[in-house]
Design a protein around this motif. Structure first.
Motif, PDB file in Angstrom:
ATOM      1  N   MET A  29     -23.184  20.846  52.290  1.00 23.46           N
ATOM      2  CA  MET A  29     -23.488  19.539  51.794  1.00 23.46           C
ATOM      3  C   MET A  29     -22.123  18.653  52.119  1.00 23.46           C
ATOM      4  N   ALA A  30     -21.045  19.843  51.721  1.00 25.64           N
ATOM      5  CA  ALA A  30     -19.740  19.173  51.614  1.00 25.64           C
ATOM      6  C   ALA A  30     -19.457  18.767  52.764  1.00 25.64           C
ATOM      7  N   ARG A  31     -19.544  19.276  53.853  1.00 28.50           N
ATOM      8  CA  ARG A  31     -19.268  18.708  55.050  1.00 28.50           C
ATOM      9  C   ARG A  31     -19.950  17.493  55.567  1.00 28.50           C
ATOM     10  N   ILE A  32     -21.325  17.097  54.699  1.00 31.62           N
ATOM     11  CA  ILE A  32     -21.868  15.632  55.051  1.00 31.62           C
ATOM     12  C   ILE A  32     -21.053  15.031  54.830  1.00 31.62           C
ATOM     13  N   GLN A  33     -20.783  15.491  53.511  1.00 32.31           N
ATOM     14  CA  GLN A  33     -20.053  14.548  52.249  1.00 32.31           C
ATOM     15  C   GLN A  33     -18.432  13.765  53.006  1.00 32.31           C
ATOM     16  N   GLY A  34     -18.203  14.414  53.974  1.00 29.10           N
ATOM     17  CA  GLY A  34     -16.641  14.443  54.556  1.00 29.10           C
ATOM     18  C   GLY A  34     -15.592  14.930  54.129  1.00 29.10           C
ATOM     19  N   ALA A  35     -16.250  16.405  52.713  1.00 33.52           N
ATOM     20  CA  ALA A  35     -14.649  17.152  52.962  1.00 33.52           C
ATOM     21  C   ALA A  35     -15.397  18.559  53.158  1.00 33.52           C
ATOM     22  N   PRO A  36     -15.102  18.871  54.222  1.00 34.21           N
ATOM     23  CA  PRO A  36     -15.480  20.331  54.568  1.00 34.21           C
ATOM     24  C   PRO A  36     -14.416  20.685  54.250  1.00 34.21           C
ATOM     25  N   GLY A  37     -14.860  22.403  53.652  1.00 36.42           N
ATOM     26  CA  GLY A  37     -14.162  23.199  53.343  1.00 36.42           C
ATOM     27  C   GLY A  37     -13.576  22.523  52.333  1.00 36.42           C
ATOM     28  N   TYR A  38     -14.878  21.656  51.328  1.00 35.90           N
ATOM     29  CA  TYR A  38     -13.341  21.623  49.268  1.00 35.90           C
ATOM     30  C   TYR A  38     -14.218  22.589  48.939  1.00 35.90           C
ATOM     31  N   THR A  39     -13.431  23.300  48.101  1.00 35.96           N
ATOM     32  CA  THR A  39     -13.576  24.122  46.773  1.00 35.96           C
ATOM     33  C   THR A  39     -14.483  24.122  45.754  1.00 35.96           C
ATOM     34  N   PHE A  40     -15.326  25.468  45.639  1.00 35.87           N
ATOM     35  CA  PHE A  40     -15.802  25.372  44.454  1.00 35.87           C
ATOM     36  C   PHE A  40     -15.977  26.993  43.494  1.00 35.87           C
ATOM     37  N   ALA A  41     -15.878  26.465  42.775  1.00 37.57           N
ATOM     38  CA  ALA A  41     -16.022  27.392  42.250  1.00 37.57           C
ATOM     39  C   ALA A  41     -16.603  28.756  41.603  1.00 37.57           C
ATOM     40  N   VAL A  42     -17.218  29.813  41.898  1.00 40.59           N
ATOM     41  CA  VAL A  42     -18.550  30.636  42.824  1.00 40.59           C
ATOM     42  C   VAL A  42     -18.808  31.945  41.900  1.00 40.59           C
ATOM     43  N   VAL A  43     -19.930  31.551  40.770  1.00 38.59           N
ATOM     44  CA  VAL A  43     -20.564  32.455  40.366  1.00 38.59           C
ATOM     45  C   VAL A  43     -21.681  33.847  41.011  1.00 38.59           C
ATOM     46  N   PRO A  44     -21.860  34.989  40.962  1.00 39.28           N
ATOM     47  CA  PRO A  44     -22.799  35.391  40.644  1.00 39.28           C
ATOM     48  C   PRO A  44     -24.263  35.010  41.034  1.00 39.28           C
ATOM     49  N   HIS A  45     -24.809  35.372  41.642  1.00 40.64           N
ATOM     50  CA  HIS A  45     -26.726  34.816  41.446  1.00 40.64           C
ATOM     51  C   HIS A  45     -27.171  35.953  40.889  1.00 40.64           C
TER      52      HIS A  45
END
Lengths: 75, 362
Positions: free
Chosen positions: A29-45
Motif C-alpha cells: 500500500m505504501a508503494r501504491i500511495q507513492g511512498a515506497p519504503g515508508y516506515t511504520f511501527a511494527v508489533v508482533p501478531h
C-alpha cells in the motif's frame, strides 16, 4: 497505511502501527500511495485476541517506534 | 484459420498461454490469451466506450475501463455475448459497497457471489438448476471467473500483496449462480430489489462461505426454517454481532414453504427472529461482546457507554439474534427440485446498506 500517508502529504505528522503478519500488505500500500519504503511501527501478531496486559505490552513496544517516526528520526 | 494461413503452430498457442502465466495475469489456471481481435469481439457487445472507467478504487488508485473488463472476460473464457453480464456484475459488486470499504482486500477473505435474474439466464445458458454452485456450465463458470480476474488484474488485488485473505475460500475462483425462477413459488430476487419483471439483472453478495442445510426429514415448514436458522446463526461466521445472510433455498424447500402459505417475506421475518444463539453459548465461545445491550438498539437516541460495555446483562438462556432486520436476509431459489437441500451464504459482518444490483444493458 493509506490514511497515514495521505495525512503526511497534508503536512500532519503521522505514524502507523502494523503487526508483523500484515507487513507485506502495508509495504504494498505504501508503494501504491507513492511512498515506497515508508516506515511504520511494527508489533508482533496478533492484537485482537490480547487481554489488557497484552495490549499494554504491545503499546510499550510501539511507543518508542511511533515517537521516532513522529520526530523524523527515521526515514 | 489453418496453420498454413497463419504460419502459427500449436506450440505457439501453448507459448501464448504460458506468457499469460509469466505476466501474472492468471488465477493459477490457464487463461485464453487475450489477442486484440478477440477482445474487439467483446467490445462489440456494448455501446460503452472502451476507455470509459467503470469504477475507480481510490484506496489503490486504480480503475477498471470497459476495455480492461473485456480483456479479463476474454481471458476468463467468456463468450463475447457474456460481456454485458460481466459489466453488470462489476457494477453490482461496486453497488454493494464492499470494494470501496476494503472488502476485497480483507483478511476475512470473501468475494462476490453473483446472482443472475431475468431472460439473460436462459438466453446465455446460465445454470439455475442442479449443481448450481458447481462446475459444468460455461456462462456461470466464466462470468464468475471474469469478476475475479478483474479484481486481480484491473485493481491489482492479488494474494500475498493487497489481498490479505487469511484463508480465502474456493468461491474466490468463480461464484456465479442464476435463480431458478421457473421452479420458484415467489417473485425473483431482482423484483424484490425493485427491478421490473422481465429485466435481466446481476446482484452481488459479498460472500465468505457457503454452508449446506440438508433437511429432507420433515414436511413441517417451521422445522425446515429452524434448521436453516441454526446455520444462519452459526457463531463461527460472526465478525461482530449482526450480519447479512443469503439463503439459497432449493426448489423443494421453497415449494414446501409456499404450500404452507409462507411468502418470501414470511421466510425473511421468521429467520430474522429465530437466527442466533443463547447468550451463554456466545460467552462460552468467547463472543460475550456480541451480547452487549446497545447492539440490540442500534438506533437508540442516546448512547449509554456504561450499558454498552456491559456484556453480562443478558441472561445466559436468552437468544441473541444475529440478523438485525428481515432486510438482511437475501432469499434466492436455486438448484434442482430433487432433494430438500438449501444453502446459507455467509457474508461479512456489519452489513452494508443493501445487496448490490445492476441491470444487464444489452
Amino acid at each position: 497505511m493509506a490514511d497515514v500517508i495521505l495525512m503526511e502529504k497534508r503536512g500532519i505528522p503521522s505514524a502507523a502501527i502494523c503487526t508483523d503478519a500484515l507487513k507485506a500488505s502495508a509495504d504494498a500500500m505504501a508503494r501504491i500511495q507513492g511512498a515506497p519504503g515508508y516506515t511504520f511501527a511494527v508489533v508482533p501478531h496478533p492484537v485482537s485476541s490480547l487481554d489488557a496486559d497484552g495490549i499494554a505490552e504491545h503499546a510499550r513496544l510501539a511507543a518508542p517506534q511511533v515517537m521516532a517516526i513522529l520526530r523524523g528520526e527515521v526515514s | 484459420m489453418t496453420e498454413q494461413q497463419t504460419g502459427l503452430t500449436p506450440e505457439d498457442l501453448i507459448a501464448a498461454i504460458e506468457e499469460c502465466h509469466a505476466n501474472g495475469w492468471t488465477d493459477g489456471l490457464p487463461v485464453v490469451p487475450p489477442i486484440p481481435s478477440l477482445v474487439h469481439r467483446f467490445l462489440e457487445h456494448t455501446d460503452r466506450s472502451p476507455s470509459e472507467v467503470i469504477w475507480t478504487m481510490t484506496q489503490v488508485k486504480r480503475g477498471c475501463t470497459v476495455q480492461a473488463a473485456a480483456i479479463n472476460a476474454a481471458m476468463a473464457g467468456c463468450l463475447p455475448e457474456h460481456f454485458a453480464v460481466v459489466l453488470a456484475a462489476l457494477e453490482a459488486a461496486v453497488d454493494e459497497g464492499w470494494p470501496g470499504l476494503g472488502g476485497w482486500q480483507s483478511t476475512t477473505g470473501g468475494g462476490p457471489l453473483l446472482i443472475v435474474n431475468g431472460p439473460v439466464r436462459t438466453e446465455l445458458g446460465f445454470n439455475s438448476k442442479g449443481n448450481v454452485f458447481g462446475p459444468g456450465f460455461r456462462a456461470n463458470a466464466t462470468v464468475g471467473r471474469a469478476m475475479r480476474l478483474i479484481i486481480m488484474n484491473a485493481y491489482g488485488i492479488r494474494p500475498h500483496e493487497l489481498d490479505q485473505a487469511t484463508q480465502g475460500f474456493p468461491g474466490k475462483f468463480s461464484l456465479c449462480i442464476a435463480e431458478n425462477e421457473e421452479e420458484s413459488p415467489w417473485e425473483p430476487l431482482s423484483v424484490t430489489l425493485g427491478h421490473d419483471v422481465g429485466v435481466s439483472t446481476v446482484s452481488a453478495l459479498h460472500t465468505r462461505s457457503t454452508e449446506h442445510v440438508d433437511n429432507r426429514n420433515t414436511g413441517d415448514p417451521k422445522a425446515v426454517l429452524n434448521d436453516i436458522a441454526d446455520t444462519c446463526g452459526r457463531i463461527g461466521s460472526m465478525t461482530r454481532r449482526f450480519r447479512r445472510v443469503g439463503v439459497v433455498i432449493g426448489p423443494e424447500h421453497a415449494q414446501l414453504l409456499a404450500k404452507q402459505g409462507m411468502s418470501k417475506q414470511d421466510v425473511r421475518e421468521y429467520l430474522a427472529e429465530h437466527s442466533g444463539r443463547p447468550a451463554g453459548t456466545l460467552r462460552a465461545a468467547g463472543r460475550g461482546e456480541s451480547t452487549a445491550v446497545f447492539q440490540n438498539h442500534p438506533v437508540a437516541a442516546a448512547f449509554d457507554e456504561k450499558q454498552a460495555s456491559d456484556i453480562e446483562q443478558i441472561p445466559d438462556d436468552d437468544l441473541v439474534t444475529t440478523l438485525r432486520t428481515p432486510d438482511d436476509v437475501v432469499v434466492v431459489v436455486a438448484g434442482a427440485a430433487n432433494a430438500g437441500i438449501s444453502t446459507v451464504v455467509q457474508t461479512l459482518g456489519f452489513p452494508t446498506k443493501t445487496i448490490g444490483t445492476a441491470v444487464v444493458r444489452r
